[in-house]
Scaffold this motif. Structure first.
Motif, PDB file in Angstrom:
ATOM      1  N   GLU A  39     -13.945 -92.778  14.334  1.00  0.00           N
ATOM      2  CA  GLU A  39     -13.451 -93.775  13.394  1.00  0.00           C
ATOM      3  C   GLU A  39     -13.620 -95.159  14.008  1.00  0.00           C
ATOM      4  OE1 GLU A  39      -9.359 -95.017  10.965  1.00  0.00           O
ATOM      5  OE2 GLU A  39      -9.217 -93.857  12.820  1.00  0.00           O
ATOM      6  N   TRP A  40     -14.354 -96.033  13.326  1.00  0.00           N
ATOM      7  CA  TRP A  40     -14.447 -97.410  13.762  1.00  0.00           C
ATOM      8  C   TRP A  40     -13.087 -98.088  13.619  1.00  0.00           C
ATOM      9  CZ3 TRP A  40     -13.697-101.685  10.493  1.00  0.00           C
ATOM     10  CH2 TRP A  40     -13.900-102.925  11.090  1.00  0.00           C
ATOM     11  N   VAL A  41     -12.672 -98.829  14.633  1.00  0.00           N
ATOM     12  CA  VAL A  41     -11.345 -99.434  14.668  1.00  0.00           C
ATOM     13  C   VAL A  41     -11.402-100.944  14.478  1.00  0.00           C
ATOM     14  CG1 VAL A  41      -9.296 -99.845  16.093  1.00  0.00           C
ATOM     15  CG2 VAL A  41     -10.409 -97.601  16.117  1.00  0.00           C
ATOM     16  N   SER A  42     -12.242-101.621  15.272  1.00  0.00           N
ATOM     17  CA  SER A  42     -12.228-103.080  15.281  1.00  0.00           C
ATOM     18  C   SER A  42     -13.486-103.619  15.936  1.00  0.00           C
ATOM     19  CB  SER A  42     -10.983-103.582  16.029  1.00  0.00           C
ATOM     20  OG  SER A  42     -10.894-104.990  16.004  1.00  0.00           O
TER      21      SER A  42
ATOM     22  N   THR B 253     -19.531-112.664  19.080  1.00  0.00           N
ATOM     23  CA  THR B 253     -19.807-113.245  20.395  1.00  0.00           C
ATOM     24  C   THR B 253     -19.124-114.589  20.616  1.00  0.00           C
ATOM     25  OG1 THR B 253     -21.904-114.127  19.535  1.00  0.00           O
ATOM     26  CG2 THR B 253     -21.969-112.009  20.675  1.00  0.00           C
ATOM     27  N   GLY B 254     -19.775-115.686  20.174  1.00  0.00           N
ATOM     28  CA  GLY B 254     -19.282-117.020  20.472  1.00  0.00           C
ATOM     29  C   GLY B 254     -18.066-117.446  19.681  1.00  0.00           C
ATOM     30  N   ASP B 255     -18.083-117.220  18.362  1.00  0.00           N
ATOM     31  CA  ASP B 255     -16.977-117.676  17.527  1.00  0.00           C
ATOM     32  C   ASP B 255     -15.800-116.706  17.520  1.00  0.00           C
ATOM     33  OD1 ASP B 255     -18.433-116.883  14.233  1.00  0.00           O
ATOM     34  OD2 ASP B 255     -18.165-115.682  16.048  1.00  0.00           O
ATOM     35  N   LYS B 256     -15.979-115.519  18.091  1.00  0.00           N
ATOM     36  CA  LYS B 256     -14.922-114.514  18.250  1.00  0.00           C
ATOM     37  C   LYS B 256     -14.240-114.172  16.926  1.00  0.00           C
ATOM     38  CE  LYS B 256     -14.135-115.953  23.012  1.00  0.00           C
ATOM     39  NZ  LYS B 256     -13.168-116.500  23.995  1.00  0.00           N
ATOM     40  N   LYS B 257     -15.052-114.015  15.878  1.00  0.00           N
ATOM     41  CA  LYS B 257     -14.529-113.564  14.592  1.00  0.00           C
ATOM     42  C   LYS B 257     -14.178-112.083  14.689  1.00  0.00           C
ATOM     43  CE  LYS B 257     -16.379-115.441  11.104  1.00  0.00           C
ATOM     44  NZ  LYS B 257     -15.242-116.256  10.670  1.00  0.00           N
ATOM     45  N   THR B 258     -13.055-111.691  14.087  1.00  0.00           N
ATOM     46  CA  THR B 258     -12.546-110.328  14.245  1.00  0.00           C
ATOM     47  C   THR B 258     -12.536-109.567  12.931  1.00  0.00           C
ATOM     48  OG1 THR B 258     -10.258-111.079  13.975  1.00  0.00           O
ATOM     49  CG2 THR B 258     -11.134-110.976  16.219  1.00  0.00           C
TER      50      THR B 258
ATOM     51  N   PHE C 143      -2.990-104.080  15.339  1.00  0.00           N
ATOM     52  CA  PHE C 143      -3.874-104.191  16.498  1.00  0.00           C
ATOM     53  C   PHE C 143      -4.527-105.568  16.531  1.00  0.00           C
ATOM     54  CE2 PHE C 143      -5.107 -99.411  17.073  1.00  0.00           C
ATOM     55  CZ  PHE C 143      -3.767 -99.077  17.080  1.00  0.00           C
ATOM     56  N   THR C 144      -4.816-106.059  17.733  1.00  0.00           N
ATOM     57  CA  THR C 144      -5.522-107.318  17.907  1.00  0.00           C
ATOM     58  C   THR C 144      -6.634-107.143  18.934  1.00  0.00           C
ATOM     59  OG1 THR C 144      -3.513-108.591  17.425  1.00  0.00           O
ATOM     60  CG2 THR C 144      -5.337-109.755  18.481  1.00  0.00           C
ATOM     61  N   ILE C 145      -7.863-107.418  18.534  1.00  0.00           N
ATOM     62  CA  ILE C 145      -8.999-107.355  19.448  1.00  0.00           C
ATOM     63  C   ILE C 145      -9.254-108.753  20.014  1.00  0.00           C
ATOM     64  CG2 ILE C 145     -10.739-107.747  17.648  1.00  0.00           C
ATOM     65  CD1 ILE C 145     -12.561-105.757  19.133  1.00  0.00           C
ATOM     66  N   SER C 146      -9.647-108.824  21.278  1.00  0.00           N
ATOM     67  CA  SER C 146      -9.968-110.100  21.901  1.00  0.00           C
ATOM     68  C   SER C 146     -10.980-109.869  23.011  1.00  0.00           C
ATOM     69  CB  SER C 146      -8.710-110.788  22.440  1.00  0.00           C
ATOM     70  OG  SER C 146      -8.084-110.008  23.436  1.00  0.00           O
ATOM     71  N   ARG C 147     -11.535-110.948  23.531  1.00  0.00           N
ATOM     72  CA  ARG C 147     -12.503-110.828  24.619  1.00  0.00           C
ATOM     73  C   ARG C 147     -12.423-112.032  25.534  1.00  0.00           C
ATOM     74  NH1 ARG C 147     -18.071-110.249  21.782  1.00  0.00           N
ATOM     75  NH2 ARG C 147     -18.881-110.385  23.930  1.00  0.00           N
ATOM     76  N   ASP C 148     -12.776-111.829  26.788  1.00  0.00           N
ATOM     77  CA  ASP C 148     -12.880-112.883  27.777  1.00  0.00           C
ATOM     78  C   ASP C 148     -14.304-112.837  28.307  1.00  0.00           C
ATOM     79  OD1 ASP C 148     -12.830-114.579  29.994  1.00  0.00           O
ATOM     80  OD2 ASP C 148     -10.784-114.022  30.541  1.00  0.00           O
ATOM     81  N   ASN C 149     -15.167-113.700  27.782  1.00  0.00           N
ATOM     82  CA  ASN C 149     -16.574-113.661  28.159  1.00  0.00           C
ATOM     83  C   ASN C 149     -16.794-114.016  29.630  1.00  0.00           C
ATOM     84  OD1 ASN C 149     -17.387-112.838  25.621  1.00  0.00           O
ATOM     85  ND2 ASN C 149     -17.880-114.910  24.913  1.00  0.00           N
TER      86      ASN C 149
ATOM     87  N   THR D   3     -14.928-108.864  29.733  1.00  0.00           N
ATOM     88  CA  THR D   3     -13.899-107.873  29.436  1.00  0.00           C
ATOM     89  C   THR D   3     -13.476-107.945  27.973  1.00  0.00           C
ATOM     90  OG1 THR D   3     -13.078-107.969  31.712  1.00  0.00           O
ATOM     91  CG2 THR D   3     -11.630-106.989  30.066  1.00  0.00           C
ATOM     92  N   LEU D   4     -13.351-106.785  27.351  1.00  0.00           N
ATOM     93  CA  LEU D   4     -12.889-106.620  25.980  1.00  0.00           C
ATOM     94  C   LEU D   4     -11.482-106.033  26.008  1.00  0.00           C
ATOM     95  CD1 LEU D   4     -13.759-106.556  22.878  1.00  0.00           C
ATOM     96  CD2 LEU D   4     -14.329-104.149  23.320  1.00  0.00           C
ATOM     97  N   TYR D   5     -10.634-106.452  25.073  1.00  0.00           N
ATOM     98  CA  TYR D   5      -9.253-105.987  25.016  1.00  0.00           C
ATOM     99  C   TYR D   5      -8.898-105.478  23.624  1.00  0.00           C
ATOM    100  CZ  TYR D   5      -8.947-108.928  29.183  1.00  0.00           C
ATOM    101  OH  TYR D   5      -9.161-109.512  30.411  1.00  0.00           O
ATOM    102  N   LEU D   6      -7.901-104.596  23.575  1.00  0.00           N
ATOM    103  CA  LEU D   6      -7.299-104.174  22.320  1.00  0.00           C
ATOM    104  C   LEU D   6      -5.798-104.094  22.525  1.00  0.00           C
ATOM    105  CD1 LEU D   6      -7.960-103.279  19.380  1.00  0.00           C
ATOM    106  CD2 LEU D   6      -7.774-100.917  20.206  1.00  0.00           C
ATOM    107  N   GLN D   7      -5.071-105.033  21.933  1.00  0.00           N
ATOM    108  CA  GLN D   7      -3.615-105.014  21.962  1.00  0.00           C
ATOM    109  C   GLN D   7      -3.125-104.179  20.786  1.00  0.00           C
ATOM    110  OE1 GLN D   7      -1.304-106.439  24.207  1.00  0.00           O
ATOM    111  NE2 GLN D   7       0.102-105.162  23.023  1.00  0.00           N
ATOM    112  N   MET D   8      -2.362-103.124  21.068  1.00  0.00           N
ATOM    113  CA  MET D   8      -1.884-102.203  20.044  1.00  0.00           C
ATOM    114  C   MET D   8      -0.365-102.278  19.981  1.00  0.00           C
ATOM    115  SD  MET D   8      -4.380 -98.933  20.751  1.00  0.00           S
ATOM    116  CE  MET D   8      -3.662 -98.612  22.364  1.00  0.00           C
ATOM    117  N   ASN D   9       0.160-102.687  18.834  1.00  0.00           N
ATOM    118  CA  ASN D   9       1.599-102.773  18.608  1.00  0.00           C
ATOM    119  C   ASN D   9       2.011-101.822  17.491  1.00  0.00           C
ATOM    120  OD1 ASN D   9       1.768-104.898  20.519  1.00  0.00           O
ATOM    121  ND2 ASN D   9       1.384-106.433  18.925  1.00  0.00           N
ATOM    122  N   SER D  10       3.313-101.559  17.406  1.00  0.00           N
ATOM    123  CA  SER D  10       3.865-100.681  16.364  1.00  0.00           C
ATOM    124  C   SER D  10       3.081 -99.378  16.264  1.00  0.00           C
ATOM    125  CB  SER D  10       3.874-101.407  15.012  1.00  0.00           C
ATOM    126  OG  SER D  10       4.621-102.605  15.079  1.00  0.00           O
ATOM    127  N   LEU D  11       2.869 -98.744  17.392  1.00  0.00           N
ATOM    128  CA  LEU D  11       2.025 -97.555  17.449  1.00  0.00           C
ATOM    129  C   LEU D  11       2.632 -96.395  16.672  1.00  0.00           C
ATOM    130  CD1 LEU D  11       0.836 -97.855  21.118  1.00  0.00           C
ATOM    131  CD2 LEU D  11      -0.673 -97.626  19.126  1.00  0.00           C
TER     132      LEU D  11
END
Length: 125
Positions: free
Chosen positions: A46-49, A53-58, A68-74, A78-86
């Protein structure tokens, strides 16, 4: 060698939070869209998120939107996935992958390039 290494998976209670990380090397991380994909027990992928690249559109699957919130630190590749209310339904192996679906939520395996080995997330009381 191209390498994607997920970490942060754990056993958590319903309503809890968890932050996944994906450390990338061996390719130009900053030039690639990135995604999280998961496989629940007995189910298919299942695709999640995804995040661009540059504009970091989610983009998010309906099942995780608002939680959930996806983010990245170029600079750190490193790629991140913050998961709340699991929820128990979030129990799955979570994979990071390079690339993203051009028209989410529709997706296919061909939308992605490199894959990590996955990290287990278990939501249970």
């Amino acid at each position: 060698e191209v390498n994607l290494v997920e970490s942060g998976g754990d056993l958590v209670q319903p309503g809890g939070s968890l932050r996944l990380s994906c450390a990338a090397s061996g390719f130009t991380f900053a030039n690639d869209d990135m995604s999280w994909v998961r496989r629940a027990p007995g189910d298919g992928l299942e695709w999640v998120s995804s995040i661009t690249t540059g504009d970091k559109k989610t983009y998010y699957a309906d099942s995780v939107k608002g939680r959930f919130t996806i983010s990245r630190d170029n600079a750190k590749s490193t790629l991140y996935l913050q998961m709340n209310s699991l929820k128990t339904e979030d129990t799955a192996v979570y994979y990071c992958a390079s690339g993203a679906p051009p028209a989410p939520p529709l997706w296919s395996r061909a939308d992605f390039g490199f894959w990590g080995q996955g990290t287990q997330v278990t939501v249970s009381s």
